[in-house]
Design a protein around this motif. Structure first.
Motif, PDB file in Angstrom:
ATOM      1  N   LYS A   6       3.363  44.973  20.379  1.00  9.13           N
ATOM      2  CA  LYS A   6       3.830  44.467  21.668  1.00  9.13           C
ATOM      3  C   LYS A   6       3.637  42.963  21.690  1.00  9.13           C
ATOM      4  O   LYS A   6       2.700  42.434  21.105  1.00  9.13           O
ATOM      5  CB  LYS A   6       3.020  45.062  22.821  1.00  9.13           C
ATOM      6  CG  LYS A   6       3.177  46.542  22.998  1.00  9.13           C
ATOM      7  CD  LYS A   6       2.308  47.009  24.139  1.00  9.13           C
ATOM      8  CE  LYS A   6       2.211  48.526  24.110  1.00  9.13           C
ATOM      9  NZ  LYS A   6       1.216  49.016  25.056  1.00  9.13           N
ATOM     10  N   HIS A  53      13.070  41.881  23.051  1.00 10.86           N
ATOM     11  CA  HIS A  53      13.186  43.294  23.421  1.00 10.86           C
ATOM     12  C   HIS A  53      14.588  43.828  23.116  1.00 10.86           C
ATOM     13  O   HIS A  53      14.747  44.860  22.468  1.00 10.86           O
ATOM     14  CB  HIS A  53      12.855  43.492  24.902  1.00 10.86           C
ATOM     15  CG  HIS A  53      13.044  44.888  25.349  1.00 10.86           C
ATOM     16  ND1 HIS A  53      14.252  45.353  25.852  1.00 10.86           N
ATOM     17  CD2 HIS A  53      12.206  45.947  25.351  1.00 10.86           C
ATOM     18  CE1 HIS A  53      14.127  46.632  26.149  1.00 10.86           C
ATOM     19  NE2 HIS A  53      12.907  47.019  25.855  1.00 10.86           N
ATOM     20  N   SER A  99       8.428  45.943  22.119  1.00 13.97           N
ATOM     21  CA  SER A  99       7.885  46.037  23.466  1.00 13.97           C
ATOM     22  C   SER A  99       7.374  44.676  23.910  1.00 13.97           C
ATOM     23  O   SER A  99       6.764  43.947  23.127  1.00 13.97           O
ATOM     24  CB  SER A  99       6.734  47.041  23.519  1.00 13.97           C
ATOM     25  OG  SER A  99       7.191  48.325  23.192  1.00 13.97           O
ATOM     26  N   GLU A 144       5.538  42.517  27.419  1.00  9.09           N
ATOM     27  CA  GLU A 144       4.844  42.662  28.691  1.00  9.09           C
ATOM     28  C   GLU A 144       4.333  41.307  29.155  1.00  9.09           C
ATOM     29  O   GLU A 144       4.217  40.376  28.359  1.00  9.09           O
ATOM     30  CB  GLU A 144       3.707  43.673  28.596  1.00  9.09           C
ATOM     31  CG  GLU A 144       2.682  43.381  27.536  1.00  9.09           C
ATOM     32  CD  GLU A 144       1.707  44.539  27.321  1.00  9.09           C
ATOM     33  OE1 GLU A 144       2.049  45.691  27.600  1.00  9.09           O
ATOM     34  OE2 GLU A 144       0.604  44.247  26.841  1.00  9.09           O
ATOM     35  N   GLY A 149       9.901  45.034  30.389  1.00  6.44           N
ATOM     36  CA  GLY A 149       8.565  45.533  30.092  1.00  6.44           C
ATOM     37  C   GLY A 149       7.682  45.531  31.321  1.00  6.44           C
ATOM     38  O   GLY A 149       8.132  45.276  32.434  1.00  6.44           O
ATOM     39  N   LYS A 150       6.406  45.813  31.089  1.00  6.02           N
ATOM     40  CA  LYS A 150       5.431  45.846  32.172  1.00  6.02           C
ATOM     41  C   LYS A 150       5.105  44.432  32.639  1.00  6.02           C
ATOM     42  O   LYS A 150       5.036  43.504  31.840  1.00  6.02           O
ATOM     43  CB  LYS A 150       4.119  46.482  31.712  1.00  6.02           C
ATOM     44  CG  LYS A 150       4.193  47.945  31.448  1.00  6.02           C
ATOM     45  CD  LYS A 150       2.817  48.449  31.037  1.00  6.02           C
ATOM     46  CE  LYS A 150       2.873  49.909  30.662  1.00  6.02           C
ATOM     47  NZ  LYS A 150       1.569  50.398  30.201  1.00  6.02           N
ATOM     48  N   ASP A 206      -0.408  48.959  19.021  1.00  3.04           N
ATOM     49  CA  ASP A 206       0.150  49.946  19.953  1.00  3.04           C
ATOM     50  C   ASP A 206      -0.842  50.389  21.025  1.00  3.04           C
ATOM     51  O   ASP A 206      -0.448  50.877  22.074  1.00  3.04           O
ATOM     52  CB  ASP A 206       0.671  51.162  19.190  1.00  3.04           C
ATOM     53  CG  ASP A 206       1.912  50.821  18.371  1.00  3.04           C
ATOM     54  OD1 ASP A 206       2.624  49.855  18.729  1.00  3.04           O
ATOM     55  OD2 ASP A 206       2.164  51.509  17.369  1.00  3.04           O
TER      56      ASP A 206
END
Length: 164
Positions: free
Chosen positions: A2, A26, A32, A34, A50-51, A100
């Protein structure tokens, strides 16, 4: 893997450019992304893939940077020197790579100040790093084992993964 952005960068145009690069990373590479908005200075971020979290800098420092052996082995400074200077947190604007499980494996150490972005900044500036991996992640990092790369490898010297 990420890609995590500790927002917001000090300069608004760099912050906005970082968001665009994260979207590219992305959308074009399937990685991923964030955001931890630890120093919210600008407008809300919409349509982000993403978050987006809103922790405080102390929480991010404790969770991601302090006593992180993997990170300590991969950056040139101790995390306390890189991200907590003279008792103040200096995290906003930086980029991190996590495994991850969310453990930071590498992070930029120059968040993007006027003297930390551009050709003289070397491999530690967040925008230079993001621009390289937005073009091709294999320019800077192996997505399998998070080994940092020089950009001229055809396979990862750490795990043997063939780079694209």
């Amino acid at each position: 893997m990420k890609v995590r952005y500790y927002a917001d960068a000090e300069v608004q145009s760099w912050h906005e450019h970082t968001i665009r690069l994260l979207r590219t990373i992305h959308d074009e590479h399937g990685l991923s992304v964030e955001i931890d908005r630890i120093d919210e200075r600008y407008n809300s971020i919409t349509d982000f893939p993403g978050k987006i979290r809103h922790p405080i800098p102390e929480e991010v420092y404790e969770r991601d940077l302090k006593r992180n052996r993997d990170l300590s082995e991969r950056i040139d400074q101790r995390p306390s020197d890189a991200y907590k200077r003279y008792g103040n947190f200096d995290i906003a604007g930086n980029i991190a790579l996590t495994d991850d499980e969310g453990t930071v494996q590498w992070a930029s150490t120059l968040p993007g100040y006027a003297d930390g972005y551009g050709p003289d900044a070397g491999p530690h500036a967040s925008l230079d790093f993001l621009e390289d991996i937005a073009t091709s992640p294999g320019n800077r990092v192996c997505v399998e084992c998070l080994q940092l790369l020089d950009g001229d490898e055809t396979f990862c010297p750490n795990c043997g993964y063939e780079l694209s």
